[in-house]
Every structure is written in C-alpha cells, then in structure tokens.
Enzyme design. Structure first.
Site, PDB file in Angstrom:
ATOM      1  N   LYS A   1       0.757  -1.131   0.009  1.00 37.51           N
ATOM      2  CA  LYS A   1       0.111  -0.052   0.144  1.00 37.51           C
ATOM      3  C   LYS A   1       0.992   1.180   0.024  1.00 37.51           C
ATOM      4  CE  LYS A   1      -4.134   1.606   2.569  1.00 37.51           C
ATOM      5  NZ  LYS A   1      -4.739   1.603   4.103  1.00 37.51           N
TER       6      LYS A   1
ATOM      7  N   SER B   1      -9.765   1.724   2.737  1.00 39.18           N
ATOM      8  CA  SER B   1      -9.030   2.361   1.883  1.00 39.18           C
ATOM      9  C   SER B   1      -8.017   1.587   0.965  1.00 39.18           C
ATOM     10  CB  SER B   1      -8.324   3.741   2.776  1.00 39.18           C
ATOM     11  OG  SER B   1      -7.569   2.987   3.709  1.00 39.18           O
TER      12      SER B   1
ATOM     13  N   SER C   1     -10.276  -0.612   6.883  1.00 44.04           N
ATOM     14  CA  SER C   1      -9.435  -0.444   5.492  1.00 44.04           C
ATOM     15  C   SER C   1      -8.754  -1.577   4.871  1.00 44.04           C
ATOM     16  CB  SER C   1      -8.448   0.913   5.520  1.00 44.04           C
ATOM     17  OG  SER C   1      -9.192   2.038   5.585  1.00 44.04           O
TER      18      SER C   1
END
Lengths: 475, 93
Positions: free
Chosen positions: A69, A144, A168
């Site tokens: 990420k 997210s 997330s």
C-alpha cells in the site's frame, strides 16, 4: 492471462523456472491492467528477483512478489499516501514490515492505490484516480486499501499489504472477494507506516486464501522497539491452519445486522454460521449495545488524531511546497493545494473537536464511548470464542454514488470500526455473492487470539467453495 | 453549529487556507457530520474513564545510548530547499 496462484504455487513455479520469470510475468499482467490498482511498479523488482535466483535464498517468501500500500514506507520507492502533497517523496528507509519481507526473500512488486491518507471506504479520493473493482468495473473496490485488494483479486499480485484504521483491509477484502486480516493492535510494528490515526491502525495482509495470510503474518508480525505500542509476544500463525472447529462457540451480535443491511448479505452470513454448526461449532446471539455509537466515537477519534498526525505535511521537509514569503502563509497554501477535500474536512473537524470549548464535548466524550464499546467486546468475548458478522452491510457500491456525501460513506463502516476501537483482531473471508458481487464474513477474536480466527477461517475455507470464485477474466 | 467564521478560524489553526468563497460549502458539510456526532450526547458516560489506546502499556523506555542515525544527505534528499545541511523555509516571524 491473469490468474490466482497461492504462495505454494508461486514457490513451485519458481522451482520450475525462476523468481525472475515469475516476477516478470506479474509485471506483464500489471502492464495490461484496466483496474488502476498499482500506482508504481518497482524498477528494482526484477533485480531483486534475479538476486534471489543467484543467491539461492531459502526464506519462506523467497522470490514471492508482494504489492504494498502507498502509505507503507519503501526505501527508494515512491510512497505518497495517494496524495498530491507527497508527490515526489521517496522514503530514505524501509518500514519494519518491509525489512521483514525482504529478509524473508519477498520481492516488492510495487505500490498500490488507496484513498488519500487512508481516509475513505472506496479508493475514489486518490490523487491517482479511482481503482476499479475487478468484479465490476462500475463499482468501487472498497477502501482505503482498495488497490491492495483489487490487485490480488485481479491476479496482478499473489499477496499484498494494506493498513486498517477502521476497516481499510477488511472492507476492500470483502468487496473484492479476497481474504484480509486486521491483527490485534500492537501485533505488527507501525514503524514506517505513515500515520493517519495511530491509536486505531494496524498493517494487515491480503491474499486469495487463509494459509497465505498466516504465512505473511509469520513474517511481518513481532516486536519492534521503534514502535512504542509494539507488543513483545511470540506466535506462529501457521500453526492455526487446522480444519477443526468442533466445540467452538460463536457469538452473533444482533446489532451487526441492523437497518439497511442487504438481504443477500444477511443470508450469506447466516448460511455461513449454519455451515459452522454443521462443522461442529455452536452459536448464540449476543448483544453489544454500544455498537450504534461506535461510528461517531471512531470518527471523532480518527479525525482528532489525523489533525495532529498530518501537521507534519507543511511543505518544509518533503513533498509539495507552495509559494509564500512567510512560513505560515507557505504552509497554509501548501496544505490547501496539496490535500484533497476529504482530508481537509477531516483535519478541520479534528482540529475543531480538539479546540478549546469543544474538547470535552467531542474528543473526551468519544474516548469515553470507546471504553463502553471495548467493554461490549470484553463481555461478549468472555462467553464465546469468536464473533461472526457481515464485514460490510452491503456489497460494493457504484463509483461516484457516495463521494459527495461524506456521512453516507462513513455509515458504510458501521461493522468494521468497532473492532478498531476495541483493538481486537478480525479477518474477512469470502462467504458468497449478492447480485454477482462478493460478500465478506467477518470473524472477530479476543486480543492476540489471531490463531482462533485463522483456524475458523481456514476450516470454513476447507468446507466451502466461496474462496474459489473469481472475478470475470481471472483464471 | 459551526459558522462560516469558525471554519475560517479552524482553517487557520490547522494551517489550511480557506477563502471566503469555500467556507460556506465547508460549513454545510461539516455541520452534517457534527450533527451526527451529537448523538453521543445520548450516552451516559458519567464516571467512565476515557480509552486513549488499547495496548496494555504505560511508559516505554529505552537505554540512553547513542546509536547510528540516518545520514544527513538522506534526510535532506526529499527537498530542494536546503542550505548548509539544514532545511530552508521562509521566515516564520
């Protein structure tokens, strides 16, 4: 053609060909991608794979490509939190999890898209544009960590790391039909994770199956003195990969099946609980009365912490800098131009909640409600081994459907944020489809009892075929 | 209710420039969220201790020993605004 391959399959391919060939084939797949899941593909990935081939690395992830990420620091590889304000930022050091992955032989394939500064449920607020759900390109992948989930679902990486502040990892895992875990707070070092709300967040892996989750956890979890909330506790997660839930007691919190739940989601989760009964577990309904207040408590705390954590992005040391002949003007313009609208809203609300006259009304109140939410978990988990509930109350929504209404986006997080307030571990596994879109079953455990939720998830996988369903165009 | 003027003030506290044209729109969106937060008023929290974090840790100390730190050029590598080993910023006073 993109395909799902688990870690043992990758290792077999490496043994049959080479780590370099395996990495090259993923890079080729990413090159044809339509989902905008990767923000950057590492120029070093091929070299790293070649080195694994030449030095005969014997680590548990030797040559296994992994996607990371955008908010996890990778030395020499752009890390921007998908924000304009960090454009051009290249970390001079690796996060703890990256050091661990590299030591285990993993190949860092590239960085994945996310909601700006991890503030979102849809990956639409990224400076790089939205990521698309591989199951339906008109829908969001969740967020997210939407990029990290979508690339695994699309067969563009076998495994990935995300971060979970209020859901997330679990939300995009549920929306994209993959497995994702939010470990106990303190389980994985946050050193090198760019903070959003540091009392709530944990790094967590995403994969196509439970065994791969345990393999990554064995590598990345563990004590690190550079994170003062890191807990010193030894555990082998892969020991939990046993098909056995006989006598396991499941609690089903009725508040997690509240207003607005999709009926197919509700059915898929209850069918899963029945399956656990067939496998020898028992269930009882439990009540967690403060659940309805968790969302407000979570958002106040998260925004307050964000207003402090994001103060460092002022144009002085890295990233974007606007012009201004005085530091305050420069910083105010930098932040006005560098942050997107949702990030600004959250910083403003957090600053307001902490400001004189409002601190007790909002921030202190939220922390007290957090205590009550945590006590709900303590009470419920005193009598059962795990809790089970839908990860998300409905399947992935359409791109653009909620982006202009922040509150409607926040409401989607109703079943995930209480877990972060309590700091307990939770894993989301695929448990069916609703109108062709994946549904996630959330299995929640006691503090540091990851092994029980991994065992439950693994057993479920061994006795069902939900995890074998793939998006169209993925083999 | 947060007013337009308060939005501009909070923007200054947070060092985010908000011009008069934007502050109405911000006030509207922030108020819908603050309304939602208001539901916490229903919860009786008399005598309930706040939870700042869930880890069962109080103070974490380390030995006061000098260890290797990051090279200065690495620390400065992400900005063009530097001089003699320092970050360079506009005047602050």
């Amino acid at each position: 053609m993109a395909a799902w391959t688990d870690i043992s399959g990758i290792r077999q391919k490496i043994a049959d060909s080479s780590a370099e060939e395996v990495t090259a084939s993923y890079i080729e797949t990413i090159g044809k991608s339509k989902i905008n899941g990767f923000t950057t593909v590492s120029d070093e990935a091929i070299n790293a794979a070649r080195e694994i081939d030449s030095n005969g690395h014997e680590g548990p992830l030797a040559g296994v490509p992994i996607a990371i990420k955008e908010n996890i620091s990778t030395k020499g590889l752009s890390t921007t939190c998908s924000s304009k304000i960090l454009q051009g930022y290249v970390p001079p050091y690796d996060a703890h999890v990256i050091e661990k992955l590299k030591a285990a032989g993993a190949v860092i394939l590239g960085k994945t898209n996310m909601d700006e500064f991890a503030m979102g449920t849809s990956t639409e607020s990224s400076y790089y544009g939205p990521t698309f759900n591989p199951w339906d390109m008109d829908r969001v992948p969740g967020g997210s960590s939407g990029g990290s989930a979508a690339v695994v679902a699309a067969g563009e990486a076998p495994v990935s790391l995300g971060s979970d502040t209020g859901g997330s990892v679990r939300c995009p895992a549920a929306y994209c039909g993959v497995v994702g875990i939010k470990p106990t707070y303190g389980c994985i070092s946050r050193y090198g994770l760019i903070s959003y709300a540091n009392s709530l967040e944990q790094i967590g892996p995403l994969a196509t199956n439970v065994a791969d989750i345990a393999t990554i956890m064995d590598v990345v979890a563990g004590y690190d003195s550079r994170d003062s909330t890191s807990i010193n506790r030894e555990n082998t997660y892969s020991d939990a990969l046993k098909d056995d839930v006989k006598g396991m007691k499941i609690g089903v919190p009725e508040e997690y099946f509240g207003e607005g739940i999709d009926e197919n989601v509700e059915k898929a989760v209850w069918d899963s609980i029945s399956k656990f009964e067939d496998m020898g577990a028992t269930y009882e309904k439990v009540s967690m009365p403060h659940t309805k207040y968790a969302l407000a408590s979570y958002y106040i705390i998260a925004m307050s912490e964000a207003s402090s954590n994001l103060a460092r992005f002022d144009g002085t040391r890295y990233g974007y800098r606007a012009d201004g002949d005085n530091w305050h003007v420069m910083a105010s313009k930098t932040r006005a131009e560098g942050f997107g609208p949702e990030v600004k809203r959250r910083i403003l609300l957090g600053t307001y909640a902490l400001s004189a006259g409002y601190h007790d009304k909002y921030y202190l109140k939220a922390l007290q409600v957090r205590t009550l939410v945590k006590q709900d978990f303590d009470r419920a988990l005193a009598n059962v081994d795990v809790l089970m509930a839908p990860t998300m109350p409905a399947p992935a929504f359409k791109i653009g459907e909620k982006i202009d209404d922040p509150l409607s986006l926040y409401l989607a997080d109703v079943n995930t944020v209480p877990i972060n307030l309590a700091g307990v571990p939770s894993i989301s596994v695929p448990c069916g489809l609703s109108d062709g879109m994946p549904v996630g079953l959330q299995i929640i455990g006691k503090h540091f009892d990851e092994n029980t939720i991994i065992r439950a998830a693994y057993s479920f996988e061994q006795n069902t075929d939900h995890h074998t369903r793939r998006p169209p165009e993925v083999a | 209710m947060i007013t337009k003027e308060e939005v501009e003030h909070v923007g200054w506290l947070a060092r985010i420039e908000i011009d008069a044209k934007e502050s109405d729109a911000y006030a509207e969106k922030l108020n819908s969220v603050l309304d939602y937060f208001g539901q916490l008023d229903e919860v009786d929290t008399e005598g309930v201790k706040p939870t700042y974090h869930v880890a069962d840790i109080v103070n974490v100390f380390r030995k006061d020993e000098v260890t290797e730190s990051m090279p200065q050029e690495d620390v400065l590598a992400n900005t063009e605004h530097k001089q003699e080993g320092n970050f360079k910023a506009p005047k602050i006073m």
